[in-house]
Write a protein that holds these residues in place. Structure first.
Motif, PDB file in Angstrom:
ATOM      1  N   GLY A 166     100.722 -26.183  37.932  1.00 57.69           N
ATOM      2  CA  GLY A 166      99.770 -25.736  36.913  1.00 57.69           C
ATOM      3  C   GLY A 166      99.699 -24.226  36.831  1.00 57.69           C
ATOM      4  N   ARG A 167      99.708 -23.558  37.982  1.00 53.12           N
ATOM      5  CA  ARG A 167      99.654 -22.097  37.997  1.00 53.12           C
ATOM      6  C   ARG A 167     100.941 -21.479  37.460  1.00 53.12           C
ATOM      7  NH1 ARG A 167      96.561 -20.957  43.812  1.00 53.12           N
ATOM      8  NH2 ARG A 167      94.430 -21.244  42.978  1.00 53.12           N
ATOM      9  N   ARG A 227     100.738 -21.818  33.743  1.00 54.20           N
ATOM     10  CA  ARG A 227      99.773 -20.836  33.234  1.00 54.20           C
ATOM     11  C   ARG A 227     100.389 -19.435  33.193  1.00 54.20           C
ATOM     12  NH1 ARG A 227      95.617 -17.480  35.348  1.00 54.20           N
ATOM     13  NH2 ARG A 227      93.787 -17.386  33.977  1.00 54.20           N
ATOM     14  N   PRO A 253      97.804 -25.781  30.979  1.00 55.42           N
ATOM     15  CA  PRO A 253      98.062 -25.916  32.423  1.00 55.42           C
ATOM     16  C   PRO A 253      97.126 -26.914  33.090  1.00 55.42           C
ATOM     17  CG  PRO A 253      98.078 -23.609  31.789  1.00 55.42           C
ATOM     18  CD  PRO A 253      97.568 -24.374  30.603  1.00 55.42           C
ATOM     19  N   GLY A 254      95.879 -26.993  32.598  1.00 62.25           N
ATOM     20  CA  GLY A 254      94.952 -27.991  33.126  1.00 62.25           C
ATOM     21  C   GLY A 254      95.405 -29.395  32.816  1.00 62.25           C
ATOM     22  N   VAL A 271      98.524 -30.335  32.474  1.00 61.93           N
ATOM     23  CA  VAL A 271      99.648 -30.592  33.387  1.00 61.93           C
ATOM     24  C   VAL A 271      99.136 -30.964  34.770  1.00 61.93           C
ATOM     25  CG1 VAL A 271     101.632 -29.544  34.549  1.00 61.93           C
ATOM     26  CG2 VAL A 271     101.205 -29.067  32.121  1.00 61.93           C
ATOM     27  N   ALA A 272      98.181 -30.186  35.291  1.00 56.63           N
ATOM     28  CA  ALA A 272      97.655 -30.445  36.635  1.00 56.63           C
ATOM     29  C   ALA A 272      96.956 -31.797  36.713  1.00 56.63           C
ATOM     30  CB  ALA A 272      96.694 -29.329  37.038  1.00 56.63           C
ATOM     31  N   GLN A 319      90.440 -30.725  30.214  1.00 58.84           N
ATOM     32  CA  GLN A 319      91.570 -29.847  30.524  1.00 58.84           C
ATOM     33  C   GLN A 319      91.093 -28.471  30.985  1.00 58.84           C
ATOM     34  OE1 GLN A 319      90.966 -31.665  27.772  1.00 58.84           O
ATOM     35  NE2 GLN A 319      92.831 -31.949  26.547  1.00 58.84           N
ATOM     36  N   TYR A 323      89.964 -28.526  34.674  1.00 59.05           N
ATOM     37  CA  TYR A 323      91.128 -28.444  35.568  1.00 59.05           C
ATOM     38  C   TYR A 323      91.701 -27.032  35.577  1.00 59.05           C
ATOM     39  CZ  TYR A 323      91.622 -33.431  36.659  1.00 59.05           C
ATOM     40  OH  TYR A 323      91.433 -34.702  37.158  1.00 59.05           O
ATOM     41  N   ALA A 324      91.733 -26.393  34.406  1.00 64.02           N
ATOM     42  CA  ALA A 324      92.249 -25.027  34.319  1.00 64.02           C
ATOM     43  C   ALA A 324      91.403 -24.064  35.141  1.00 64.02           C
ATOM     44  CB  ALA A 324      92.302 -24.580  32.860  1.00 64.02           C
ATOM     45  N   LEU A 350      92.528 -24.245  38.653  1.00 66.92           N
ATOM     46  CA  LEU A 350      93.775 -23.502  38.843  1.00 66.92           C
ATOM     47  C   LEU A 350      93.501 -22.018  38.979  1.00 66.92           C
ATOM     48  CD1 LEU A 350      96.095 -25.231  36.200  1.00 66.92           C
ATOM     49  CD2 LEU A 350      95.908 -25.721  38.652  1.00 66.92           C
TER      50      LEU A 350
END
Length: 204
Positions: free
Chosen positions: A12-13, A16, A31-32, A34-35, A92, A95-96, A99
Motif C-alpha cells: 500500500g505504501r 501511494r 492505496p487503501g 489495495v491494502a 478506503q 485504510y489509507a 498506511l
C-alpha cells in the motif's frame, strides 16, 4: 496474519509513493483499496491495538468539526489519539490513514481511535468494529443526492448506534431521538429554556 498485514502495509505504501510521484497531492484512497484487498482485517487489527478503544462521529453535517474538537480535547488531557483526515471518512480512506500514520505492521501507538465516518461506510463497518462510543450529529435532507431518501440515512445511523456501547446524540433532531434508548445515550442540544428572539438586520 501478521505477515499479511506487513505485506499489505508495504505494498500500500509503495502504491501511494508511486501515485504521488505522478500526481502530486493525490493517491489517498486507492492505496487503501489495495491494502484492504490484501488484508481485510487490517483496520480492525489496528483499532484493537489502541488501548482505550474506538470513538466514531457520523451524521449529515458537522462530522469534521466535531471530530477535530474531540481529538483536540483528548490530546489536551494527555491522551494519544489516532484519527483520520476529514477527507478519508470512507473505508478506503480509513485504510489509507493506517498506511500514512501506522507502523510497518499497521499498528498505532494510541490510547483512543477517533474516526469521522461516512454514514454508509460506517454502517457497513460497525458490526465488526464495535465502537466504544458513537457521536451522531444530525440528519439533513441534503443527503438526497447520495442516499435517495433521508430515511436511509436514519437507518444507517441507527445501525451505528445499535452496535456502539454508548452514544452521544443530538436531542434536537427527532430523526435521531426516535430510535435511542435513554439508558445508552448522553444528549446535547439547545436548552428548552432558551427563547427565540427577533433578529434585527442593519443595512447601510
Amino acid at each position: 496474519m501478521q505477515l499479511i498485514s506487513i505485506v499489505a502495509v508495504a505494498i500500500g505504501r509503495i502504491v501511494r509513493f508511486i501515485i504521488r510521484i505522478f500526481r502530486r497531492g493525490g493517491g489517498s484512497a486507492f492505496p487503501g483499496t489495495v491494502a484492504s484487498s490484501i488484508a481485510p482485517n487490517l483496520l480492525s487489527d489496528t483499532i484493537r491495538s489502541a488501548r482505550m478503544g474506538l470513538v466514531v462521529v457520523s451524521g449529515s453535517s458537522g462530522k469534521s468539526s466535531t471530530t477535530s474538537t474531540l481529538v483536540a480535547l483528548l490530546r489536551a488531557h494527555g491522551y494519544k489519539v489516532f484519527t483520520n483526515p476529514s477527507t478519508a471518512n470512507i473505508k478506503q480512506g480509513l485504510y489509507a490513514a493506517i498506511l500514512q500514520f501506522g507502523d510497518y505492521k499497521g499498528h498505532i501507538d494510541a490510547d483512543f481511535v477517533v474516526l469521522e465516518w461516512d454514514e454508509g461506510h460506517g454502517a457497513a463497518l460497525v458490526e465488526s468494529l464495535r465502537p466504544r462510543l458513537a457521536v451522531l450529529t444530525n440528519v439533513y435532507s441534503d443527503q438526497l443526492d447520495r442516499f435517495v431518501d433521508p430515511e436511509l440515512v436514519v437507518e444507517k445511523l441507527k445501525k451505528i448506534y445499535d452496535y456502539s456501547d454508548q452514544a452521544v446524540i443530538n436531542l434536537d433532531d427527532k430523526n435521531l431521538t426516535q430510535f435511542v434508548d435513554q439508558q445508552k445515550i448522553t444528549g446535547f442540544g439547545l436548552s428548552s429554556n432558551i427563547e427565540p428572539r427577533p433578529c434585527l438586520l442593519y443595512t447601510s
